[in-house]
Motif scaffolding. Structure first.
Motif, PDB file in Angstrom:
ATOM      1  N   CYS A 248      17.327  21.029   0.607  1.00  0.00           N
ATOM      2  CA  CYS A 248      16.937  20.120   1.675  1.00  0.00           C
ATOM      3  C   CYS A 248      15.613  20.599   2.253  1.00  0.00           C
ATOM      4  N   ILE A 297      18.424  17.351  11.785  1.00  0.00           N
ATOM      5  CA  ILE A 297      19.369  16.279  11.448  1.00  0.00           C
ATOM      6  C   ILE A 297      20.194  16.672  10.227  1.00  0.00           C
ATOM      7  N   GLU A 298      19.556  17.289   9.239  1.00  0.00           N
ATOM      8  CA  GLU A 298      20.296  17.755   8.057  1.00  0.00           C
ATOM      9  C   GLU A 298      21.390  18.743   8.454  1.00  0.00           C
ATOM     10  N   LYS A 301      24.297  16.914   9.963  1.00  0.00           N
ATOM     11  CA  LYS A 301      25.042  16.179   8.931  1.00  0.00           C
ATOM     12  C   LYS A 301      25.871  17.115   8.058  1.00  0.00           C
ATOM     13  N   PRO A 304      28.816  19.303  11.069  1.00  0.00           N
ATOM     14  CA  PRO A 304      29.155  18.681  12.365  1.00  0.00           C
ATOM     15  C   PRO A 304      30.274  19.407  13.102  1.00  0.00           C
ATOM     16  N   TYR A 408      13.102  12.361  13.010  1.00  0.00           N
ATOM     17  CA  TYR A 408      14.473  11.856  13.112  1.00  0.00           C
ATOM     18  C   TYR A 408      14.622  10.529  12.371  1.00  0.00           C
ATOM     19  N   GLU A 411      14.486  10.964   8.500  1.00  0.00           N
ATOM     20  CA  GLU A 411      15.739  11.465   7.940  1.00  0.00           C
ATOM     21  C   GLU A 411      16.831  10.399   7.999  1.00  0.00           C
ATOM     22  N   SER A 412      16.833   9.620   9.065  1.00  0.00           N
ATOM     23  CA  SER A 412      17.875   8.604   9.233  1.00  0.00           C
ATOM     24  C   SER A 412      17.773   7.494   8.196  1.00  0.00           C
TER      25      SER A 412
END
Length: 422
Positions: A248, A297-298, A301, A304, A408, A411-412
């Motif tokens: 990633c 963000i990775e 994900k 969590p 953000y 990535e989204s």
């Protein structure tokens, strides 16, 4: 909490006026993420750091073997300095250095080989260049290097970093001084090329104040959230336990969260110093910070469950979760509010906004004092950089936080990912 309560009380007229102009949900969200949450974070950092009494770092009777992985992609301009700094380390144990060329299209390999031929290496040092002709990405090349690592400690150093002579020694000593469940330690990364322009001058303060303070505070709660690739130390068995570096763009933060999810601790060596070259142009800077935001963000994900793990560091996982609304509100509400204020409309930014300045000034003075004491112990002097500080304190966020929002969004919506952002 007292500062936040005072902020709410002082801002009640502002809150009421904005609610009448718009509505209560908008007013609470806007002022909450413009004033209350940032104020709480700054007050929390000041109060936490005032209690910092980390275990004293001491020399070891015998220094363990360490493998240093230098991931390099088109580092022809800097690899000579990086290898020279590693060759000058005062480390007393066995030290293996693997230069992992990841399909560079410049003279990285040739320069690295010439550098190694010219260096007088101590008997306990072993330097090698591993040339992978096809670019596979930073995570992949680090995992290849991990398979070649001969020692139980593994460090990563970027191909454009200069490590102080005692940097490796001190990061290893910090690992052994910290609690027994510590499996990684983030080194202290500072800016090397800070005199190039206002952007690099501002980044010097970001690394010296912001990033250093956050890592120092997080380590007090037993969970530095990012052991950054530029200079960090790991136990090899912990790396193998989580499968090494993930594929990633934010491989260092996702790896760090994987270690935290296993219940391990990540420390911070505030005096193990490496100096890195930071972006000199707006485009470079934007791509780097966009990649950092995508990495956050990775991490959410991939892990969590850390939001609900019962340990002290969970506080900072939630803290990072607040970065998303903070950056969104700053970009789409506060910056337009500044524009409105220029025309005499003080709905968002106005006289009460200045109330956050005393706390910001106190925070900057506090962390400056801590960092200056550390520099003095290391025989270093904080260079004058008042212009960079003004840019950092007044305009840096106007550039950085919109870029974070860009990350953000990227990535989204699943935009293509790329390691090289130079």
């Amino acid at each position: 909490m007292a500062w936040t309560a005072l902020s709410v009380w002082l801002s009640s007229p502002w809150l009421n006026d904005l609610a009448e102009l718009t509505n209560w949900p908008f007013a609470i969200i806007a002022i909450g993420f413009i004033a209350y949450v940032p104020g709480f974070m700054n007050a929390f950092m000041i109060s936490s750091l005032s209690f910092d009494r980390r275990p004293e770092r001491r020399p070891l009777l015998q220094y363990p073997g360490i493998t240093i992985l230098v991931a390099a992609y088109n580092e022809a301009a800097a690899i000579n300095d990086t290898l020279t700094s590693l060759a000058r380390q005062d480390y007393q144990g066995p030290m293996q250095v693997l230069v992992l060329n990841d399909g560079s299209t410049d003279e990285t390999v040739a320069i690295a080989q010439r550098t190694l031929e010219s260096l007088a290496l101590p008997a306990n040092f072993d330097f090698r260049v591993i040339d992978y002709p096809v670019n596979a990405g930073k995570a992949a090349v680090l995992n290849r290097g991990l398979q070649l690592a001969e020692h139980d400690l593994v460090a990563t150093i970027d191909g454009d970093s200069w490590v102080r002579t005692d940097g490796v020694t001190q990061i290893v000593e910090r690992l052994y001084a910290d609690p027994a469940n510590t499996v990684a330690v983030a080194g202290a990364v500072m800016v090397r090329n800070s005199r190039e322009n206002f952007l690099t001058r501002a980044q010097e303060w970001d690394y010296f104040h912001g990033i250093a303070a956050v890592k120092r505070m997080q380590s007090m709660y037993h969970g530095t959230l990012v052991a950054q690739g530029a200079f960090s130390l790991y136990r090899k068995d912990a790396l193998m336990e989580v499968g090494g570096w993930p594929e990633c763009v934010g491989e260092d933060i996702v790896l760090s969260w994987a270690l935290l999810e296993k219940g391990h601790r990540i420390g911070y060596a505030e005096d193990a110093l490496a100096f890195t070259n930071v972006p000199t142009r707006i485009k470079q800077f934007s791509l780097q910070r966009k990649r950092w935001s995508r990495g956050l963000i990775e991490a959410f994900k991939a892990h969590p469950s850390l939001l609900f793990k019962r340990r002290l560091t969970t506080l900072f996982i939630w803290w990072n979760l607040f970065f998303l609304p903070l950056d969104l509100v700053y970009t789409f509400i506060f910056i337009p509010g500044l524009v409105l204020a220029l025309f005499g409309f003080f709905w968002i930014a106005g006289p009460l906004t200045l109330a956050v300045l005393p706390l910001a000034a106190l925070w900057n003075m506090f962390i400056f004092r801590i960092q200056r004491k550390m520099f003095r112990r290391e025989g270093l002097k904080v260079r004058q950089n008042f212009g960079g500080f003004l840019f950092y304190s007044l305009a840096y966020s106007l550039l950085m936080q919109p870029v974070c929002v860009w990350g953000y969004v990227a990535e989204s919506i699943g935009m293509a990912k790329k390691w090289d952002t130079k």
